[in-house]
Each structure stands twice: as C-alpha cells, then as structure tokens.
Design a protein around this motif. Structure first.
Motif, short mmCIF file in Angstrom:
data_model
loop_
_atom_site.label_atom_id
_atom_site.label_comp_id
_atom_site.label_asym_id
_atom_site.label_seq_id
_atom_site.Cartn_x
_atom_site.Cartn_y
_atom_site.Cartn_z
N ALA A 80 0.83 -1.22 0.00
CA ALA A 80 0.00 0.00 0.00
C ALA A 80 0.85 1.26 0.00
N ARG A 81 1.86 1.26 -0.85
CA ARG A 81 2.69 2.44 -1.01
C ARG A 81 2.40 3.18 -2.31
N ASP A 221 6.78 -5.57 6.31
CA ASP A 221 5.68 -4.75 6.80
C ASP A 221 4.92 -5.35 7.98
N GLN A 227 3.57 -1.90 10.03
CA GLN A 227 3.09 -0.59 9.60
C GLN A 227 1.81 -0.21 10.34
N ILE A 229 -0.93 1.49 9.87
CA ILE A 229 -1.78 2.10 8.87
C ILE A 229 -3.13 1.39 8.88
N PRO A 231 -6.91 0.01 7.71
CA PRO A 231 -7.44 -0.54 6.46
C PRO A 231 -8.02 0.55 5.55
N GLU A 233 -7.08 3.74 5.32
CA GLU A 233 -5.98 4.47 4.70
C GLU A 233 -5.33 3.63 3.60
N ARG A 234 -5.19 2.35 3.88
CA ARG A 234 -4.60 1.44 2.89
C ARG A 234 -5.46 1.42 1.62
N LEU A 238 -4.50 2.64 -2.29
CA LEU A 238 -4.67 1.77 -3.45
C LEU A 238 -5.57 2.40 -4.50
N ARG A 251 2.09 10.06 6.35
CA ARG A 251 1.47 9.05 5.51
C ARG A 251 1.78 9.35 4.03
N SER A 255 3.32 6.72 1.27
CA SER A 255 2.53 6.32 0.12
C SER A 255 3.27 6.44 -1.20
#
Length: 271
Positions: A80-81, A221, A227, A229, A231, A233-234, A238, A251, A255
């Motif tokens: 999720a970057r 991760d 991480q 982070i 769900p 935000e993930r 995406l 964040r 990302s």
C-alpha cells in the motif's frame, strides 16, 4: 474510471521508468555479449547489472521512485505504497523500456556475438523447481534491501540507497547466474526472450520474482517493521485518493514508496 486513470498517470514518472528500464536492460544485456569469442566473466555481468540499477536509482529516484522492475512495483502495491493505477502505468512503462532497450542492443550487436542474448533459463542441471526457488530467494533479498534502505521511519545512518540497491543486484547475480542467469526482474527477462523468441521456462521469471517480492513486502511490513496504517488508509492509497486528501504528511511520505527517502535526504541537507 477514465478520470481515475488520468489522475493516476504522471508523464514524467512514466517516462522516467521507461527510460531507466531501457538503459538498464541495454547495458545489462550488453554485458552478456561474447566479443571476439571471449565469454564475459561473472563479475563483469554482475557489476554491470548492479551499477546499471544503482545509476538509474540515483538518476530518476526523485522522479518516479526508480522501481525499474515489475516485481518491485507489485511489492509496493501490496504494501500500500502506491495505487493500482500507478502500478498499471509503471509496469507498462517498464515493459516498454525493456523491449526497446533489448531491441536496440539486438540491432547494434553483430549476430556472431549475441550468443544467448542473456535469456534467463535454468542451467547447470538446475530443475524448474530449483530455478523458481532461487529466483524467489534472490528477489526477496533485493526487495528487503529496497524496503529497508528507503524506509522513512528509520533514524539511523542508512547511507546511499542507490549503492545499497545496486550491490543487492550484484549479490543476486554472483549466485543466480549459475542457476538461472539471474533475473529478479520480469521486464529484463521479457526483453531478451522477445528478441530471441525463446520463451521456454519464461514463466519462472515472472512467478519467481513477483512471489519473492511479495514475500519480502509481507515480511518487512508485518514482521520486521509493522506498519501502523488503518485498512481505510490502505484502501485510499490503493485507490489513489490518499495523496489528494493530504490528511497526514507522514502518511504522504510512506505512500510514494521509494521517493520517501529522497525527500528525507533533501530535508536533512537543508537543515
């Protein structure tokens, strides 16, 4: 859908990935040519690929993140970057760059020195299963190095990511050449396979590197550096909405994947 695709397309990043992969494949495959009948040495090939990656990371890392490898891009997607749309365009750019780089070299190289043209395939009695395992392990070490050397949360002196990643590629080749010719990069394998029309065992060099890259992402991760982070935000990352919302600067750095370290280094220099 069309609006999302347009929003996720960045011309400079696309061109950076295309050009970087083109040059990497051109010089890397060039090191496998047999000039005057003399076979290239393992060190020559390993350091050419490694220096090629290191140079391109330094050259375009601040523009696109310098993935130069579909397996790396997919690992960053799983972590999720980067967004799905960005992943799609990056992989297209990398594949185009690899094909153009391989085609140019194939055209410039006299037929009598092309040899196998750096096509990846099992060698030295290596089975398909062994070749697959080798590609998984070698790509794991590469992606772990990438994640670690570009982690914006680290406070220790991590040195130069370009050098670290380049040496990781060298390391993989020093062993992998004996088993598979060492790929760790589906685009690099596709370029040489397309030019020679040799797609035997080609699946190994997609499944192996991508599997190894995903394993490395999950390991880093969720085990090494969990991480924090959510769900939601993930999902927003995406979908490509996270950057647009600009909810949190930290964040934002996470990302953009590999770009985070370059931004961090620039901030330190200004201080």
């Amino acid at each position: 859908m069309l609006k999302e695709l347009c929003a996720g397309f960045h011309v400079k990043a696309f061109l950076a990935e295309l050009v970087a992969t083109l040059i990497f494949v051109f010089v890397g495959l060039g090191s496998t040519l047999s000039w005057s009948g003399a076979m290239p040495t393992i060190l020559q090939i390993a350091f050419t690929f490694g220096l090629g990656i290191g140079t391109m990371v330094q050259a375009v890392g601040h523009i696109s993140g310098a993935h130069i490898n579909p397996a790396v891009t997919i690992a960053l997607l799983v972590g999720a970057r980067i967004s799905l749309v960005q992943t799609f365009f990056y992989v297209i750019a990398q594949m185009l760059g690899a094909v153009v780089g391989a085609a140019l070299l194939y055209e410039f190289a006299p037929p009598d020195i092309r040899g196998g043209f750096g096509v990846n395939q099992p060698s030295n009695n290596t089975t398909s299963g062994q070749a697959l395992a080798i590609e998984i392990i070698l790509t794991m070490q590469l992606v772990l190095c990438i994640f670690a050397s570009t982690d914006s949360q680290r406070t220790d002196n991590i040195g130069s990511p370009a050098i670290s990643i380049g040496l990781s590629v060298v390391l993989g080749h020093l062993l992998g050449i004996y088993y598979t010719g060492c790929s760790m990069n589906p685009a690099r394998s596709f370029g040489s396979a397309l030019m020679t029309g040799n797609f035997e065992y080609h699946w190994i060099f997609w499944v192996g590197p991508i599997t190894g890259a995903i394993f490395a992402c999950l390991l880093y991760d969720y085990v090494f550096v969990p991480q924090s982070i959510s769900p939601r935000e993930r999902l927003e990352i995406l979908r490509g909405n996270f950057m647009q919302e600009n909810e949190n600067e930290e964040r934002r750095k996470q990302s953009v994947g590999l770009n985070s370290l370059y931004n961090q280094s620039n901030n330190k220099e200004k201080m």
